[in-house]
Design a protein around this motif. Sequence first.
Motif, mmCIF file in Angstrom:
data_model
loop_
_atom_site.group_PDB
_atom_site.id
_atom_site.type_symbol
_atom_site.label_atom_id
_atom_site.label_comp_id
_atom_site.label_asym_id
_atom_site.label_seq_id
_atom_site.Cartn_x
_atom_site.Cartn_y
_atom_site.Cartn_z
ATOM 1 N N ALA A 179 0.853 -1.204 0.000
ATOM 2 C CA ALA A 179 0.000 0.000 0.000
ATOM 3 C C ALA A 179 0.882 1.245 0.000
ATOM 4 N N PHE A 180 1.928 1.230 0.814
ATOM 5 C CA PHE A 180 2.836 2.371 0.865
ATOM 6 C C PHE A 180 3.570 2.563 -0.462
ATOM 7 N N LEU A 181 4.104 1.496 -1.023
ATOM 8 C CA LEU A 181 4.870 1.613 -2.268
ATOM 9 C C LEU A 181 3.990 2.029 -3.448
ATOM 10 N N PHE A 182 2.812 1.417 -3.565
ATOM 11 C CA PHE A 182 1.885 1.841 -4.620
ATOM 12 C C PHE A 182 1.364 3.260 -4.348
ATOM 13 N N GLY A 183 1.248 3.610 -3.078
ATOM 14 C CA GLY A 183 0.849 4.970 -2.723
ATOM 15 C C GLY A 183 1.877 5.998 -3.158
ATOM 16 N N LEU A 184 3.160 5.639 -3.078
ATOM 17 C CA LEU A 184 4.203 6.541 -3.567
ATOM 18 C C LEU A 184 4.046 6.787 -5.067
ATOM 19 N N ALA A 185 3.751 5.724 -5.809
ATOM 20 C CA ALA A 185 3.551 5.866 -7.260
ATOM 21 C C ALA A 185 2.321 6.726 -7.556
ATOM 22 N N ALA A 186 1.233 6.459 -6.852
ATOM 23 C CA ALA A 186 0.019 7.259 -7.050
ATOM 24 C C ALA A 186 0.264 8.710 -6.648
ATOM 25 N N GLY A 187 1.012 8.897 -5.570
ATOM 26 C CA GLY A 187 1.330 10.254 -5.120
ATOM 27 C C GLY A 187 2.206 10.998 -6.104
ATOM 28 N N ALA A 188 3.145 10.298 -6.733
ATOM 29 C CA ALA A 188 4.015 10.947 -7.719
ATOM 30 C C ALA A 188 3.204 11.426 -8.917
ATOM 31 N N ALA A 238 4.063 -9.345 16.631
ATOM 32 C CA ALA A 238 3.962 -8.506 17.827
ATOM 33 C C ALA A 238 3.419 -7.119 17.501
ATOM 34 N N ALA A 239 3.548 -6.704 16.251
ATOM 35 C CA ALA A 239 3.128 -5.354 15.865
ATOM 36 C C ALA A 239 1.621 -5.217 15.706
ATOM 37 N N VAL A 240 0.902 -6.312 15.537
ATOM 38 C CA VAL A 240 -0.527 -6.206 15.222
ATOM 39 C C VAL A 240 -1.329 -5.665 16.396
ATOM 40 N N LEU A 241 -1.151 -6.246 17.559
ATOM 41 C CA LEU A 241 -1.979 -5.864 18.706
ATOM 42 C C LEU A 241 -1.165 -5.108 19.747
ATOM 43 N N PRO A 242 -1.616 -3.991 20.196
ATOM 44 C CA PRO A 242 -2.818 -3.261 19.814
ATOM 45 C C PRO A 242 -2.564 -2.182 18.754
ATOM 46 N N TYR A 243 -1.283 -1.757 18.604
ATOM 47 C CA TYR A 243 -1.027 -0.552 17.804
ATOM 48 C C TYR A 243 -1.152 -0.766 16.303
ATOM 49 N N GLY A 244 -0.795 -1.930 15.800
ATOM 50 C CA GLY A 244 -0.880 -2.185 14.369
ATOM 51 C C GLY A 244 -2.308 -2.105 13.851
ATOM 52 N N ILE A 245 -3.222 -2.737 14.560
ATOM 53 C CA ILE A 245 -4.622 -2.715 14.116
ATOM 54 C C ILE A 245 -5.225 -1.320 14.278
ATOM 55 N N LEU A 246 -4.808 -0.587 15.313
ATOM 56 C CA LEU A 246 -5.290 0.789 15.478
ATOM 57 C C LEU A 246 -4.772 1.683 14.352
ATOM 58 N N LEU A 247 -3.505 1.514 14.002
ATOM 59 C CA LEU A 247 -2.935 2.299 12.918
ATOM 60 C C LEU A 247 -3.588 1.940 11.587
ATOM 61 N N SER A 248 -3.826 0.654 11.371
ATOM 62 C CA SER A 248 -4.513 0.235 10.143
ATOM 63 C C SER A 248 -5.931 0.787 10.081
ATOM 64 N N GLY A 249 -6.623 0.780 11.201
ATOM 65 C CA GLY A 249 -7.971 1.340 11.243
ATOM 66 C C GLY A 249 -7.976 2.835 10.964
ATOM 67 N N PHE A 250 -7.002 3.544 11.533
ATOM 68 C CA PHE A 250 -6.896 4.980 11.264
ATOM 69 C C PHE A 250 -6.561 5.229 9.800
ATOM 70 N N ASN A 251 -5.702 4.377 9.226
ATOM 71 C CA ASN A 251 -5.379 4.487 7.798
ATOM 72 C C ASN A 251 -6.633 4.334 6.938
ATOM 73 N N LEU A 261 -0.441 13.104 4.176
ATOM 74 C CA LEU A 261 -0.657 12.546 5.511
ATOM 75 C C LEU A 261 -0.879 11.039 5.426
ATOM 76 N N LEU A 262 -1.707 10.622 4.479
ATOM 77 C CA LEU A 262 -1.973 9.194 4.301
ATOM 78 C C LEU A 262 -0.697 8.435 3.972
ATOM 79 N N LEU A 263 0.122 8.966 3.071
ATOM 80 C CA LEU A 263 1.385 8.301 2.734
ATOM 81 C C LEU A 263 2.278 8.172 3.957
ATOM 82 N N SER A 264 2.318 9.188 4.776
ATOM 83 C CA SER A 264 3.114 9.131 6.011
ATOM 84 C C SER A 264 2.605 8.035 6.938
ATOM 85 N N LEU A 265 1.296 7.945 7.077
ATOM 86 C CA LEU A 265 0.705 6.917 7.935
ATOM 87 C C LEU A 265 0.918 5.512 7.375
ATOM 88 N N LEU A 266 0.805 5.368 6.049
ATOM 89 C CA LEU A 266 1.046 4.059 5.430
ATOM 90 C C LEU A 266 2.493 3.629 5.636
#
Length: 170
Positions: free
Chosen positions: A77-86, A131-144, A113-118
């Motif tokens: 998502a981040f890498l394709f987002g860079l292409a879309a952003g360019a 270890a990254a999924v719970l709790p912060y990974g899923i919260l970050l994904s939800g915010f994304n 902002l979205l690219l930064s979050l991705l």
Amino acid sequence: MTQKMVQESDRFQDPIEQHPGYAETESKIAIWGHPLHAMSVAFPVALTFCAFGADALYWLSGEPFWAQAALWAAGTAFLFGLAAGATGTMELLMVPGIRIRAPAWTHFVIAVLLLSLLGANWGYRLTGYEAAVLPYGILLSGFNVIVVIATGWHGGKLVFDYRLGTSKGS
């Protein structure tokens, strides 16, 4: 109309609409008339939802596959987002009718902002995807997901309401 009404309507004209490039809104970053930005945004949008879905499935099942799938979805998502952003940035800077409109700049800021979050979502998972999924990974994904909805809605308004970055056809 009365003379007074005509004078008032002349007084309240938008100065932006008087700009020489205001009507020039056709995409310049295109292949055979198909705007690249409009075609490329589907991938980061879909992958952002996939990352959140994989996080939710990991939370429900505990299966490590879903944590790894979320890592891959976040990264792509981040890498394709860079292409879309360019492509979107080139469109914003090269087309006068897009560049002069404030809503186009608002979409740009939200998209950055979205690219930064991705990127943060992906980077956070690189040190240990389970270890990254719970709790912060899923919260970050939800915010994304929330930010990608806002960005996509705003981009859709630019295309469908203002006809920015589209092809006029032959």
